[in-house]
Design a protein around this motif. Structure first.
Motif, PDB file in Angstrom:
ATOM      1  N   ASP A 193       0.834  -1.199   0.000  1.00 46.71           N
ATOM      2  CA  ASP A 193       0.000   0.000   0.000  1.00 46.71           C
ATOM      3  C   ASP A 193       0.873   1.255   0.000  1.00 46.71           C
ATOM      4  OD1 ASP A 193      -2.655  -0.382  -0.230  1.00 46.71           O
ATOM      5  OD2 ASP A 193      -2.985  -0.815   1.892  1.00 46.71           O
TER       6      ASP A 193
ATOM      7  N   MET B   1      -6.288  -4.584  -5.820  1.00 42.19           N
ATOM      8  CA  MET B   1      -5.360  -3.700  -5.117  1.00 42.19           C
ATOM      9  C   MET B   1      -4.428  -4.514  -4.287  1.00 42.19           C
ATOM     10  SD  MET B   1      -8.127  -2.500  -2.511  1.00 42.19           S
ATOM     11  CE  MET B   1      -7.338  -1.181  -1.739  1.00 42.19           C
ATOM     12  N   VAL B   3      -2.190  -5.368  -1.115  1.00 39.78           N
ATOM     13  CA  VAL B   3      -2.707  -5.173   0.136  1.00 39.78           C
ATOM     14  C   VAL B   3      -1.908  -5.777   1.178  1.00 39.78           C
ATOM     15  CG1 VAL B   3      -4.572  -5.674   1.386  1.00 39.78           C
ATOM     16  CG2 VAL B   3      -4.506  -6.390  -0.978  1.00 39.78           C
ATOM     17  N   ILE B  10     -12.389  -8.405   4.706  1.00 42.09           N
ATOM     18  CA  ILE B  10     -13.752  -8.340   4.219  1.00 42.09           C
ATOM     19  C   ILE B  10     -13.896  -8.680   2.759  1.00 42.09           C
ATOM     20  CG2 ILE B  10     -14.639  -6.726   5.889  1.00 42.09           C
ATOM     21  CD1 ILE B  10     -13.956  -4.595   3.657  1.00 42.09           C
TER      22      ILE B  10
ATOM     23  N   GLY D  39      -9.091   4.720  -1.089  1.00 42.17           N
ATOM     24  CA  GLY D  39      -8.720   4.235   0.232  1.00 42.17           C
ATOM     25  C   GLY D  39      -7.739   3.103   0.105  1.00 42.17           C
ATOM     26  N   GLU D  40      -7.119   2.793   1.218  1.00 43.44           N
ATOM     27  CA  GLU D  40      -6.161   1.701   1.185  1.00 43.44           C
ATOM     28  C   GLU D  40      -6.900   0.379   1.306  1.00 43.44           C
ATOM     29  OE1 GLU D  40      -1.959   2.844   2.804  1.00 43.44           O
ATOM     30  OE2 GLU D  40      -3.479   3.535   4.219  1.00 43.44           O
ATOM     31  N   SER D  41      -6.127  -0.689   1.263  1.00 44.61           N
ATOM     32  CA  SER D  41      -6.762  -2.001   1.349  1.00 44.61           C
ATOM     33  C   SER D  41      -7.517  -2.126   2.664  1.00 44.61           C
ATOM     34  CB  SER D  41      -5.703  -3.088   1.270  1.00 44.61           C
ATOM     35  OG  SER D  41      -4.711  -2.855   2.228  1.00 44.61           O
ATOM     36  N   GLY D  42      -8.648  -2.738   2.600  1.00 47.17           N
ATOM     37  CA  GLY D  42      -9.428  -2.951   3.805  1.00 47.17           C
ATOM     38  C   GLY D  42     -10.267  -1.773   4.217  1.00 47.17           C
ATOM     39  N   GLY D  44     -12.863  -0.720   2.656  1.00 47.96           N
ATOM     40  CA  GLY D  44     -14.271  -0.974   2.393  1.00 47.96           C
ATOM     41  C   GLY D  44     -14.739  -0.514   1.031  1.00 47.96           C
ATOM     42  N   LYS D  45     -13.821  -0.167   0.159  1.00 47.55           N
ATOM     43  CA  LYS D  45     -14.217   0.335  -1.157  1.00 47.55           C
ATOM     44  C   LYS D  45     -14.942  -0.724  -1.979  1.00 47.55           C
ATOM     45  CE  LYS D  45      -9.947   0.728  -2.557  1.00 47.55           C
ATOM     46  NZ  LYS D  45      -9.093   0.158  -1.523  1.00 47.55           N
TER      47      LYS D  45
END
Lengths: 346, 301, 314, 332, 514
Positions: A193, B1, B3, B10, D39-42, D44-45
């Motif tokens: 990231d 993406m 990560v 999720i 947003g970054e990973s996680g 919720g996008k």
């Protein structure tokens, strides 16, 4: 960031006319086909300096890194790294060479054995090189982790219990356990990231300074290369198409592909003409003539027939293009803009 | 993406991108796997342990001599003296089953062990050496795989005569091939994973790479396969004995006990039920173990 | 199709290897190989010692082994494996008849297996983790551990003896197929269900199922159009392996149910030391199995385009 | 203008643990507008996208919220209506285009599916239309490509195919979930160009999801920044990129530029985003936030979760979820 | 039954699977429930293996189903020859016998039986690669047609027993056309009461009443013969009613069948005795005390009762008590374990001194149990027995080579002709071809030679009885039981006679009612 305080020494990495073609699975009695992964690449890098290699997927940059480390045998060409003829490396000299040159791969999760704790993975390296005894190895490991900003508590974790950023730092620590003089980083941050990427990049430059490492950094991201490299080589379909010192390349690039990369990286809002057309061709059947001719807005018949050679356009700046002398101007005309600085994006 | 910092708790599995490292998924699943240990593994393991322990202790704990006859006590049902009754010669069924089980299980076990070791070594060797050797071994595998196991076994027995060794040999002839194929596949898969290349880059010796990285990471599927094969071999050994090509009388294994009991099927069903049950339960236990290992592996990767 | 050429090369090589082994059987088994070979050729219970030498010369058994092999192969290719020791008749027609019987049996068993396994495997995958899945998985996994020489007599006892609903042995019509097919189908049911379930589960987890739903196909139509076909690829591969395996693997069932198929033929041949019959049946079984494997491979490429030549880039 | 898509306090949680993965997400997309969710990973996008598509995995449930597309309530749709929604009213692009296509079916047949399903075209009609669609998204030799299987396509081509498929039934809304992340930079630029061009031609709205602010900057009209399942800041692209208010947005922009400070260091957001998940009260960004300490807001940030407050010059155009900025405004 | 074609079969199978309940009616059509009284199914023990070549055992199958007939037949109970296709037989010279053929006999293909055809058939048999032992060139020199209805058979040496040879089923006569190819074409080529109309190799044979039969026409209009090599399967067939008659029922299945009221089990003594063979040529069996001790130890009663379910009698020699050549008044050896121990002690073998190997073969289902019982009982007198079981072929070299200790063997003493001389000669003379006992007594041989030249059967039988008694009393072989053949039939089957020599099963008298 790219500290030039480190005095350049003699050439530490020297690749001459390296060629690597991967055979594809043969089908029937047909001619065996090859992926032209690395085609006649010549590179040299002085000790203490850092080289950035930029290219898209399939350009052969990772293969090049593996060849440097002797992880892949080139079909032909000379590879001389840290005074060792890597291509004719004997098995008994292998360990000695590993202590001089190390590599950090893209995906930290895949390069750690999932069945070993961090401690096991790191101790194994020292044990394999017969460095120190039990307590000393432990001390070294803890020290190495601390150096990359991690606490000793990570030692008993399994790779799956660490985040990517943490793990990449552990991988870097592991590579540095052997105190190499050359560190090759193959896309060290592209799996991370944005916020973590910065952290790892900071760490790499810091370590490079402190340990006076010679570095080869491979990335598809021009901005990363710009941050970390003294010299930059741009690869396209197995060939180096342009190489220059950092500033020269970012301000005076002449190869249309380099210019396309620079343009693409800026993400300008609006509807400018994209400078590289179409898709990258298959490395199995690279186009005749200039390999970029299928996507180059400047391609002429000559480009389609005759393969250009690397030409020295300025001291230390080589370009593999028939039309290098006019490329910048012509492209500017086509897109209607001047090439942007990559950092102008946001 | 891409990560990495933080588990991607999720994102549904369907959307996990290519570049996402297995690790993020693994962590979540491990917790789940811990919560929900595959019950077949536990149950199968327990059954098999009981079976093996009983068979090991048979010389000491068998209620009577399996050959001892009482021609006046034929086809007796369960009693205090004969827990599982007696057979057509008044022999104690339980004792015979315990002794017979030693044959069945040893032969199946030995066969699988030999096949597993031989196949795994050859398979890993293939994966490491590649080239002509690999090609050759794999073609040999293909040819051997083309023979149905029973046919090969019958053929070998017909040449060499029926005996324990022949039986094992007959089953090994083709039995190593699935292990070789699997081991080769797994080893190649593991070989292609980053940590093997990383180990090479770190200067680890070949033996270290094979022993500490390749083997442990290949072991699970091989063990699962071995367990499944064991069940299969147990049944095959029984089949050969049933056909009179396996264990020869007066020695008896579960298969030959079944064959001998056939004429008394409705008169003394216990003679058929118990040995059949023994094969079924033992085979089922190893199958469950195999499935359990697979399930564990499945939930991890 | 170059790939087919390659497959056929392997096939021929395999057959050559197997045929050579098979050719050597008279030499590997105890006894005088010459007599054994001649028995199958001349079709006699035994060879008159007085004629042995002349016959040996007549049939070229005094020549080098490799030349003999070439000879043997040449006749074998024409389907001539000599005469059975026991039936005194040419072996090939007998094998043909037996193979047909077993083929019917195997197809019946596999048909039954598919009919049971596919729906249950797909259902289990769609209800993954639920009670239906657990039930299907547990039961079918247990099937694998059932010895057929245990099941078959019990089936006979129940359906033939107690209820008198089905014939107990023989091969005289469809009714005679039911019990053997059920017995034989148990194990393939187990494997097919598990494979179908696993592969269907994988497919259901595949991004392209999400992709197809995003195109508006709807859940069931997606499964129908894109799920099942992909899930069947590994099942199809397994099918021919099983067909080949049952060709010689149904010995026990054929013996118990008195079915005149390949399994019993080989069993009898082995029992009687009928070398020409053993040789011919071995070659037949391997030929069929390897051919089936080839057919599968071709089929596999037909239903699974990803293994066909790929164009990287343009 | 009436928004095309309106999401109001969407909350998604796991069925078993009731853990909230999306918490009160509200978004609006106007007709013809590109809203980028960053947003970054996680953060919720992708989950937001799945919620809109009514394609949440079984283990998750939408526990609150309202969602309307051109006035229709999406949460109460029946199965058949959802099928019509997919591809008919909302087109969707994914990160891995090749993997979203059935490997055993030809490209053409898959592009044709929405035509047959939603536009009720005959097979033959659809086949003809597919070629037009493929040509429309800049694919050379559409006839040949239509016959190809997904694995025979490069990533860029596959994404073009996906675009053709997603737009086949001319849906008013396109959801693009990281559509260029897996692509080479030069190809990425082409795809972005194509998207912009298509948007202009068809006048559709786009919900563009990305982790990359650089990519977003080239296409977005408005930007929503997400962190830990919440929208923390939303506003016009210009405003977010040039005058970010939320400390996280600021940090993200800082990171994205990869610019070094005086000491040669890149800017780093302290802590990891995984810490946010463990918090169950107060501001989720609090442990990583510089502002909290700077403005001595520890108690406030710790105690109460900040609300999305409108700031800036044009109300409702720029909102931010931060006590610090709210404080500033109040103070000012 | 017509052969099923593969595809058709598969289709039918699937159809059948879908309609399992319907299958009940399918099978019962061949079963007893609603079977026509004029048809019946029989489960035979032997499967024809050699294309019905008459020199092989396949001839027995053809005879059993009422197809094949011989010139003469032998009545097992009376021990006499009776006419069949030949009505008269006379020895015209010491080396020649003339047979007068029955008038008006027709083959089922319509051709008439004549001397020429008989000579052709018998010469064909004589010249086959492996002629049957009853009719080899060693004992028969040739067959000629004297006139249309007279056949002359000549022998190389004077022979009184020749008529017995043409009672052997191998010498059955079939129409000339039957011999055209390899093996025998059985369809409509016999003279018997039943005509073979179809046959499925390894499976079954379909038969119809021969309407032009020379004798009493068969009661049954149709019959089906199934070949089921597995004894249990035959027993099951009778239980399920798939077959009305099952031949060669294993004694182990008996207890199961006897529980079923609708099944009748018949037992018939066979000229077959199961014995424990001792290797006379090897210590310690050259010692009569050891042999006696073993004989006294084995519990014949228990064996007969348990392993054979009481169907057989303990043996008192090689022959069953009812056979004409059985010695009178000889009793089975009395069991006396203590005396046996003493004898063994006397012979110098104290407890646990003797360790012997016992060989047995797997083809006969009762052998495994028999071996186990013998092993267990010999243990009682301190003899350790190691059992090795193989198929018969695996055991024969050891038997003939004399490298065994004990062997279990079931021997038929009327293999070739209805006279035990062949058996005695082969098994117990010094030069006997099957002298696995390796017993050699010149006196025995001389006495047997006398019998060979004796024309009067009664005198011959006396010699046989005397020799049999000697074998038993000297315990050359420990005879265990005289075997019986067991057949099972459903209660509705009438007039079924189980032939101990397995020569006939489907007879004209056989009928079937519900």
């Amino acid at each position: 960031m790219t500290d030039t305080a480190i005095a350049p020494t003699a050439e530490l990495v020297k690749l001459e006319n390296v060629v690597k073609h991967f055979p594809l699975r043969r089908r029937g009695f047909g001619r065996r086909e090859f992926v032209h992964s690395v085609d006649d690449v010549t590179i040299s890098l002085e000790g203490g300096r850092s080289l950035g290699i930029v290219g898209e997927s399939g350009s052969g940059k990772s293969t090049l890194a593996r060849i440097m480390l002797g992880l892949q045998e080139p079909d032909s060409g000379q590879v001389d790294v840290a005074g060792v003829q890597v291509t004719s490396l004997k098995r008994k000299d292998d360990k000695a060479f590993r202590r001089k040159a190390q590599i950090v791969f893209q995906d930290p999760h895949s390069v750690m054995d999932p069945r070993m704790t961090v401690r096991q993975s790191l101790t194994a390296v020292l044990a394999q090189h017969r460095i120190g005894d039990g307590p000393e190895r432990e001390a070294r490991i803890v020290q190495a982790l601390r150096e990359v900003g991690l606490e000793a508590e990570y030692l008993d974790r399994y790779p799956a219990d660490c985040s990517g950023g943490q793990l990449q730092r552990i991988v870097i620590a592991r590579a540095l356990l052997l105190e190499p003089t050359l560190l090759v980083c193959d896309e060290p941050t592209s799996a991370l990231d944005a916020s973590v990427q910065a952290k790892v990049l900071n760490l790499i430059s810091q370590l490079r300074r402190e340990r006076e490492l010679t570095m080869v950094l491979i990335s598809h991201d021009l901005r990363v290369v710009r941050l970390t490299s003294d010299r930059v080589a741009v690869m396209y379909l197995g060939q180096i198409v342009e190489t220059a010192d950092r500033e020269e390349l970012f301000t005076g690039a002449r190869h249309p592909y380099t210019l396309a990369l620079l343009a693409a990286a800026t993400h300008v809002k609006g509807d400018e003409q994209v400078v590289a057309q179409g898709e990258p061709p298959s490395p199995v059947h690279p186009p005749a003539g200039c390999r970029f001719n299928t996507r180059c807005p400047l391609a002429t018949d000559r480009c389609r027939e005759e393969a250009p050679q690397l030409a020295e356009v300025a001291p230390g700046h080589q370009v593999r293009c028939h039309r290098w002398s006019e490329s910048r101007e012509l492209l500017a005309e086509i897109t209607g803009t001047e090439p942007h600085d990559v950092n102008d994006g946001v | 993406m891409s990560v990495l910092d933080g588990p991607k708790t999720i994102t549904p599995a369907t959307l996990t991108p290519d570049s996402a490292p297995a690790g993020t998924v693994t962590r979540r699943n491990r917790t789940r796997a811990l919560l929900r240990q595959p019950w077949p593994l536990v149950a199968g393991g327990a059954i098999l342990t009981v079976v093996v322990v009983v068979l090991l202790l048979t010389p000491w704990i068998a209620p009577s001599d399996p050959a001892e006859q009482d021609l006046t006590q034929r086809f007796a049902g369960s009693s205090a003296a004969h827990w599982l009754g007696t057979d057509q010669l008044g022999r104690d069924v339980l004792s015979r089953m315990m002794h017979g089980g030693r044959f069945s299980v040893t032969i199946a076990g030995t066969t699988v062990a030999i096949c597993a070791v031989l196949g795994t070594l050859l398979g890993i060797l293939c994966a490491r050496v590649r080239g002509a050797f690999d090609e050759f071994v794999m073609r040999v595998c293909d040819v051997l795989l083309a023979f149905p196991e029973m046919i090969v076994a019958m053929f070998v027995v017909s040449i060499l005569g029926a005996s324990k060794t022949t039986l094992i040999l007959a089953l090994v002839v083709g039995g190593w091939t699935p292990f070789a194929k699997l081991a080769r596949g797994v080893a190649m898969e593991v070989d292609a994973r980053g940590f093997i290349e990383a180990a090479r880059a770190l200067g680890c010796s070949r033996s270290f790479i094979v022993l500490r990285h390749l083997l442990p990471n290949s072991l699970n599927p091989l063990m699962a396969h071995a367990a499944l094969r064991f069940g299969h071999k147990l049944i095959t050994v029984g089949a050969l004995s049933y056909l009179g090509l396996g264990v020869q009388p007066p020695a008896a294994d579960w298969g030959s006990m079944l064959a001998a009991a056939q004429p008394f099927l409705s008169q003394a069903p216990h003679l058929v039920v118990y040995p059949g049950l023994a094969i079924f339960v033992t085979a089922l236990s190893v199958t469950m173990i195999g499935q359990g290992i697979n399930a564990r592996r499945g939930s991890r990767s | 199709m170059r790939f087919l050429v390659r497959r056929l090369t392997v096939l021929v090589a395999a057959l050559l290897a197997v045929s050579f082994l098979v050719f050597l059987i008279p030499y590997l088994t105890p006894g005088d190989p010459t007599r054994k070979i001649l028995r199958g050729r001349v079709n006699a219970m035994d060879i008159d010692p007085a004629q042995l030498e002349s016959l040996r010369a007549q049939y070229g058994l005094d020549r080098p082994v490799l030349v003999q092999y070439a000879d043997w192969l040449a006749t074998a290719v024409r389907g001539d494996f000599g005469y059975s020791y026991t039936s005194q008749a040419a072996v090939m027609p007998q094998i043909g008849a037996a193979a047909m019987v077993t083929l019917v049996l195997a197809v019946g068993a596999l048909g039954l297996a598919i009919a049971v396994a596919l729906p249950s495997g797909i259902l289990a995958a769609m209800r993954r983790g639920g009670p239906v899945d657990t039930a299907i998985t547990t039961v079918t996994q247990a099937f694998v551990a059932v010895p057929e020489y245990w099941l078959a007599p019990l089936l006979i006892l129940v359906f033939a003896v107690k209820f008198g609903a089905l014939p107990s042995a023989g091969w005289a019509g469809p009714a005679w197929m039911i019990l053997p097919c059920v017995t034989l189908a148990l194990r393939p049911i187990s494997y097919f269900t598990q494979i179908t379930r696993a592969s269907m589960a994988e497919v259901l987890d595949s991004p392209y199922i999400v992709g197809a739903r995003a195109r508006g196909l709807g859940y069931y139509r997606t499964i129908l159009r894109h799920g099942i076909r992909n899930a069947l690829i590994p099942v199809v591969t397994l099918l021919s392996v099983w067909l080949g395996g049952l060709l010689g693997g149904s010995v026990v069932v054929e013996v118990i149910f008195g079915i005149p198929g390949m399994g019993r033929l080989v069993f009898n041949a082995v029992h009687n030391g009928d070398i020409p019959m053993i040789q011919a049946s071995m070659v037949t079984i391997v030929t069929i199995t390897v051919l089936l494997a080839t057919v599968t491979d071709v089929l596999y490429t037909v239903i699974n385009p990803t293994v066909r030549g790929s164009h990287v880039g343009s | 203008m009436e928004p095309l898509l309106e999401i109001d306090s969407l909350t998604v949680s796991t069925r078993t643990t009731s853990k909230r993965l999306l918490d009160g997400v509200s978004l609006r997309v106007a007709p013809g507008e590109v809203l980028a969710v960053v947003g970054e990973s996680g953060s919720g996008k992708s989950l937001t996208a799945l919620s809109i598509m009514q394609m949440l995995p079984r283990v998750l449930e939408m526990s609150a919220g309202r969602m309307t597309l051109a006035g229709t309530d999406l949460t109460s749709l029946r199965r058949r209506e959802i099928d019509t929604l997919h591809g008919g009213r909302i087109g969707m692009l994914f990160q891995q285009p090749r993997r979203m296509l059935d490997p055993t079916a030809t490209v053409g047949s898959q592009v044709a599916e929405p035509l047959v399903r939603h536009l009720r075209m005959s097979r033959r009609e659809a086949r003809r239309r597919v070629l037009e669609l493929l040509a429309d998204v800049g694919i050379d030799e559409p006839a040949r490509r239509a016959q190809a299987y997904p694995h025979q396509l490069s990533g860029g081509l596959a994404q073009r195919v996906m675009i053709a498929t997603a737009l086949a039934a001319s849906p008013p809304l396109l959801i693009a979930d990281e559509p260029t992340t897996a692509l080479d930079v030069t190809v990425e630029a082409q795809i972005l160009q194509l998207l912009k061009q298509k948007k202009r031609e068809l006048g559709m709205s786009v919900l563009f999801i990305s982790h990359d602010l650089n990519v977003v900057s080239s296409i977005a009209d408005r930007i929503a920044v997400m962190y830990a399942g919440r929208v923390v800041e939303v506003g016009t692209a210009d405003e977010i990129l040039t005058q970010p208010e939320h400390p996280y947005t600021k940090a993200l922009i800082e990171c994205s530029t990869l610019r070094t400070d005086a000491s040669g260091q890149l800017y780093v957001i302290p802590g990891g985003s995984d810490t946010a998940r463990e918090l169950d009260h107060g501001c989720r960004f609090r442990p990583r936030c510089g502002l909290t300490q700077e403005a001595h807001l520890e108690q406030v940030c710790d105690a109460r979760e900040p609300v999305l407050l409108s700031i800036g010059r044009s109300p409702a155009e720029h909102e931010c979820r931060c006590w610090g900025t709210a404080e500033e405004r109040e103070g000012a | 039954m017509r052969p099923i074609r593969p595809l058709q079969g598969a289709a039918l199978c699937i159809a059948a699977l879908l309609t399992v309940p319907a299958c009940g009616s399918f099978s019962s059509s061949g079963g007893s429930a609603n079977a026509a009284t004029s048809s019946l199914t029989i489960a035979l023990q032997f499967t024809p293996k050699a294309g019905y070549a008459l020199e092989t055992d396949d001839a027995f199958v053809l005879a059993q189903v009422g197809c094949l007939e011989t010139l003469l037949t032998y009545d097992f109970d009376s021990g006499e020859l009776q006419p069949l296709l030949a009505t008269k037989w006379t020895q015209t010279s010491p080396t020649a016998w003339d047979f007068t053929l029955r008038e008006g006999v027709k083959f089922q293909d319509g051709t008439a039986l004549d001397a020429d055809g008989v000579a052709f058939a018998l010469n064909k048999l004589l010249k086959s690669a492996t002629p049957p032992r009853a009719f080899t060139p060693k004992v028969v020199s040739g067959v000629q047609a004297v006139d249309a209805s007279t056949v002359r058979i000549t022998t190389p040496k004077p022979s009184t027993l020749l008529p017995y040879r043409v009672a052997s089923v191998n010498t059955g006569i079939m129409a000339k056309a039957a011999y055209a190819g390899r093996g025998t074409d059985v369809i409509k080529h016999c003279t018997g009461p039943f005509t073979v109309t179809a046959q499925k190799p390894q499976q079954s044979m379909s038969l119809e009443r021969n309407e032009s039969y020379w004798g009493t026409k068969a009661t049954l209009a149709k019959a089906e013969a199934k070949f089921l090599p597995d004894g249990n399967a035959r027993a099951t067939q009778v239980r399920t009613g798939e077959s009305q008659i099952g031949l060669g029922i294993p004694s182990a299945s008996l207890e199961e069948l006897s529980g079923d009221k609708s099944i009748v089990v018949s037992e018939a003594a066979t000229p077959r005795t199961t014995g424990l063979y001792l290797n006379y040529g090897k210590a310690p069996f050259d010692n009569p005390d050891v042999r006696k001790a073993i004989q006294m130890t084995v519990d014949l009663d228990a064996i007969a009762k348990t392993i054979y379910s009481g169907t057989v009698e303990p043996a008192s020699g090689p022959f069953a008590a009812n056979e004409p050549w059985a010695p009178k008044g000889v009793q089975p050896a009395a069991r006396d374990v203590e005396a046996a121990k003493a004898l063994l002690q006397k012979a110098g073998y104290g407890p646990d001194k003797l360790s012997l190997s016992l060989r047995a073969y797997t083809e006969r289902p009762e052998m495994a149990d028999l071996a186990a019982v013998v092993q267990e009982q010999l243990k009682q007198i301190g003899i350790t027995v190691k059992v090795t079981m193989t198929d018969y072929a695996g055991m024969e070299p050891a038997l003939l080579g004399g490298t065994y200790d004990l062997a279990l063997l079931s021997r038929n003493h009327l293999t070739d002709i209805a006279d035990p001389i062949g058996f005695l000669e082969a098994d117990y003379t010094c030069k006997g071809t099957f002298n696995i006992s390796h017993y050699c007594d010149p006196a025995f041989d001389a006495r047997l030679a006398q019998a060979n030249s004796e024309k009067d059967p009664a005198a011959r039988y006396t010699i046989y009885a005397e020799l049999a008694k000697q074998l038993h009393e000297q315990a050359i072989t420990v005879y265990l039981v005289t075997d019986k053949t067991i057949a099972a039939k459903r209660a509705g089957v009438q007039n079924f006679v189980d032939d101990p020599l397995a020569r006939y099963a489907l007879t004209p008298q056989l009928s079937q009612t519900d």
